[in-house]
Design a protein around this motif. Structure first.
Motif, PDB file in Angstrom:
ATOM      1  N   ASP A   1      56.569  74.979  84.926  1.00 44.62           N
ATOM      2  CA  ASP A   1      57.473  75.760  84.075  1.00 44.62           C
ATOM      3  C   ASP A   1      57.719  75.083  82.733  1.00 44.62           C
ATOM      4  N   GLN A   2      57.417  73.805  82.632  1.00 49.02           N
ATOM      5  CA  GLN A   2      57.587  73.082  81.367  1.00 49.02           C
ATOM      6  C   GLN A   2      56.335  73.179  80.500  1.00 49.02           C
ATOM      7  N   GLY A   3      55.351  73.980  80.938  1.00 58.65           N
ATOM      8  CA  GLY A   3      54.163  74.228  80.126  1.00 58.65           C
ATOM      9  C   GLY A   3      53.016  73.268  80.366  1.00 58.65           C
ATOM     10  N   LEU A   4      53.057  72.516  81.447  1.00 61.88           N
ATOM     11  CA  LEU A   4      51.982  71.560  81.726  1.00 61.88           C
ATOM     12  C   LEU A   4      50.852  72.235  82.489  1.00 61.88           C
ATOM     13  N   ASP A   5      49.626  71.718  82.303  1.00 68.14           N
ATOM     14  CA  ASP A   5      48.519  72.232  83.098  1.00 68.14           C
ATOM     15  C   ASP A   5      48.576  71.574  84.483  1.00 68.14           C
ATOM     16  N   ALA A   6      47.682  71.977  85.366  1.00 69.98           N
ATOM     17  CA  ALA A   6      47.722  71.515  86.753  1.00 69.98           C
ATOM     18  C   ALA A   6      47.577  69.996  86.870  1.00 69.98           C
ATOM     19  N   ASP A   7      46.674  69.401  86.107  1.00 75.63           N
ATOM     20  CA  ASP A   7      46.482  67.948  86.186  1.00 75.63           C
ATOM     21  C   ASP A   7      47.728  67.209  85.706  1.00 75.63           C
ATOM     22  N   GLN A   8      48.287  67.662  84.601  1.00 77.52           N
ATOM     23  CA  GLN A   8      49.493  67.018  84.079  1.00 77.52           C
ATOM     24  C   GLN A   8      50.660  67.199  85.044  1.00 77.52           C
ATOM     25  N   ALA A   9      50.787  68.388  85.604  1.00 85.09           N
ATOM     26  CA  ALA A   9      51.864  68.644  86.559  1.00 85.09           C
ATOM     27  C   ALA A   9      51.720  67.732  87.779  1.00 85.09           C
ATOM     28  N   GLY A  10      50.489  67.542  88.241  1.00 86.93           N
ATOM     29  CA  GLY A  10      50.261  66.641  89.374  1.00 86.93           C
ATOM     30  C   GLY A  10      50.692  65.223  89.064  1.00 86.93           C
TER      31      GLY A  10
ATOM     32  N   VAL B   1      52.947  64.343  86.847  1.00 82.12           N
ATOM     33  CA  VAL B   1      54.405  64.334  86.704  1.00 82.12           C
ATOM     34  C   VAL B   1      55.080  64.320  88.071  1.00 82.12           C
ATOM     35  N   VAL B   2      54.599  65.150  88.992  1.00 77.01           N
ATOM     36  CA  VAL B   2      55.187  65.197  90.331  1.00 77.01           C
ATOM     37  C   VAL B   2      55.004  63.850  91.028  1.00 77.01           C
TER      38      VAL B   2
ATOM     39  N   LYS C   1      61.650  67.166  85.259  1.00 81.29           N
ATOM     40  CA  LYS C   1      61.752  67.794  83.938  1.00 81.29           C
ATOM     41  C   LYS C   1      61.615  66.759  82.826  1.00 81.29           C
ATOM     42  N   ARG C   2      62.319  65.645  82.964  1.00 85.67           N
ATOM     43  CA  ARG C   2      62.264  64.622  81.914  1.00 85.67           C
ATOM     44  C   ARG C   2      60.860  64.060  81.754  1.00 85.67           C
ATOM     45  N   GLU C   3      60.191  63.815  82.866  1.00 86.69           N
ATOM     46  CA  GLU C   3      58.826  63.294  82.795  1.00 86.69           C
ATOM     47  C   GLU C   3      57.891  64.352  82.212  1.00 86.69           C
ATOM     48  N   ALA C   4      58.116  65.615  82.559  1.00 84.78           N
ATOM     49  CA  ALA C   4      57.302  66.696  81.997  1.00 84.78           C
ATOM     50  C   ALA C   4      57.505  66.786  80.489  1.00 84.78           C
ATOM     51  N   TRP C   5      58.739  66.626  80.039  1.00 88.66           N
ATOM     52  CA  TRP C   5      59.013  66.670  78.604  1.00 88.66           C
ATOM     53  C   TRP C   5      58.303  65.519  77.889  1.00 88.66           C
ATOM     54  N   ARG C   6      58.379  64.318  78.509  1.00 87.78           N
ATOM     55  CA  ARG C   6      57.688  63.166  77.908  1.00 87.78           C
ATOM     56  C   ARG C   6      56.185  63.425  77.847  1.00 87.78           C
TER      57      ARG C   6
ATOM     58  N   GLY D   1      54.691  66.316  77.773  1.00 90.19           N
ATOM     59  CA  GLY D   1      54.467  67.352  76.766  1.00 90.19           C
ATOM     60  C   GLY D   1      54.543  66.798  75.354  1.00 90.19           C
ATOM     61  N   GLU D   2      55.509  65.893  75.123  1.00 90.28           N
ATOM     62  CA  GLU D   2      55.631  65.275  73.792  1.00 90.28           C
ATOM     63  C   GLU D   2      54.395  64.432  73.474  1.00 90.28           C
ATOM     64  N   ARG D   3      53.928  63.668  74.459  1.00 88.14           N
ATOM     65  CA  ARG D   3      52.727  62.861  74.253  1.00 88.14           C
ATOM     66  C   ARG D   3      51.532  63.761  73.959  1.00 88.14           C
ATOM     67  N   ARG D   4      51.463  64.870  74.669  1.00 90.49           N
ATOM     68  CA  ARG D   4      50.357  65.804  74.466  1.00 90.49           C
ATOM     69  C   ARG D   4      50.411  66.373  73.049  1.00 90.49           C
ATOM     70  N   GLN D   5      51.619  66.668  72.550  1.00 90.75           N
ATOM     71  CA  GLN D   5      51.769  67.196  71.197  1.00 90.75           C
ATOM     72  C   GLN D   5      51.329  66.165  70.157  1.00 90.75           C
ATOM     73  N   VAL D   6      51.700  64.905  70.378  1.00 89.73           N
ATOM     74  CA  VAL D   6      51.348  63.847  69.438  1.00 89.73           C
ATOM     75  C   VAL D   6      49.841  63.613  69.441  1.00 89.73           C
ATOM     76  N   GLU D   7      49.234  63.654  70.621  1.00 89.93           N
ATOM     77  CA  GLU D   7      47.813  63.352  70.742  1.00 89.93           C
ATOM     78  C   GLU D   7      46.918  64.505  70.303  1.00 89.93           C
ATOM     79  N   ARG D   8      47.431  65.709  70.293  1.00 84.30           N
ATOM     80  CA  ARG D   8      46.623  66.882  69.974  1.00 84.30           C
ATOM     81  C   ARG D   8      46.330  66.919  68.471  1.00 84.30           C
ATOM     82  N   PRO D   9      45.065  66.960  68.096  1.00 91.99           N
ATOM     83  CA  PRO D   9      44.747  67.044  66.659  1.00 91.99           C
ATOM     84  C   PRO D   9      45.117  68.431  66.134  1.00 91.99           C
ATOM     85  N   LEU D  10      45.386  68.485  64.884  1.00 88.35           N
ATOM     86  CA  LEU D  10      45.703  69.765  64.268  1.00 88.35           C
ATOM     87  C   LEU D  10      44.476  70.649  64.292  1.00 88.35           C
ATOM     88  N   PRO D  11      44.653  71.907  64.645  1.00 84.07           N
ATOM     89  CA  PRO D  11      43.492  72.791  64.671  1.00 84.07           C
ATOM     90  C   PRO D  11      43.057  73.126  63.251  1.00 84.07           C
TER      91      PRO D  11
END
Length: 191
Positions: free
Chosen positions: A43-52, A54-55, A84-89, A91-101
């Motif tokens: 629900d925090q927008g993570l894909d299956a690998d990231q969710a795994g 985090v859990v 939730k907190r780990e998912a947010w972290r 997600g934030e890391r994913r945003q920082v690492e993602r290059p601009l399209p």
């Protein structure tokens, strides 16, 4: 699994036994709450690998915090918060690492309208309400199938007390029940 339907007394008892070294109680606690934690992470927008990941981190945090948890009845809420907190972290890391399209010379397709998102969220909420109305066996099986990429049927069978060969047919019957509920409800489209 709906948080409101979680048996907090059972969770507290399992946690108390696990804290005292009962491995079976810990396994049961993990089996009971992991589908809920998967749902929270997804629900925090993570894909299956990231969710795994985090859990898994949430469960590791619990293992490291056994002595610090003073209110076992609130364990479900504690795990949801950690997830939730780990998912947010994550997600934030994913945003920082993602290059601009790279932007195209001109936009070819219009972005989806806001009402499409509202309709999708409403449909998702109605789906999970329908799942919550299924028998416990169906709820448990469908949550595993929904949140675990390629579940091991031997393990699923052991967790749910089902022969391995009956998991597929049971899943089919559960999905048919779910489909009947959704279509009988008459709220919105289910394509």
């Amino acid at each position: 699994m709906n948080v409101a339907k979680t048996d907090h007394g059972r969770v507290a008892a399992l946690f108390g036994a696990a804290r005292e070294g009962d491995r079976a109680a810990l396994d049961e606690l993990v089996a009971l709450l992991t589908p809920l934690l998967w749902q929270v992470a997804r629900d925090q927008g993570l894909d299956a690998d990231q969710a795994g990941d985090v859990v898994q981190t949430a469960w590791l945090r619990l293992l490291g915090s056994f002595a610090e948890i003073r209110t076992p009845v609130a364990l479900t809420g504690w795990l949801i918060t950690v997830t939730k907190r780990e998912a947010w972290r994550t997600g934030e890391r994913r945003q920082v690492e993602r290059p601009l399209p790279e932007l195209p010379e001109r936009l070819t397709e219009a972005s989806p309208a806001p009402e499409e998102g509202v309709l999708r969220d409403d449909q998702r909420a109605r789906l999970w309400r329908a799942v919550d109305n299924l028998p416990e066996r169906c709820r448990s099986l469908l949550r595993i199938v929904a949140f675990v990429h390629r579940p091991d049927y031997a393990e699923v069978g052991a967790r749910l007390g089902m022969p391995r060969g009956s998991i597929g047919p049971t899943r089919g019957r559960c999905l048919a029940r779910l489909r009947e509920q959704l279509l009988a409800n008459g709220e919105g489209d289910w394509l």
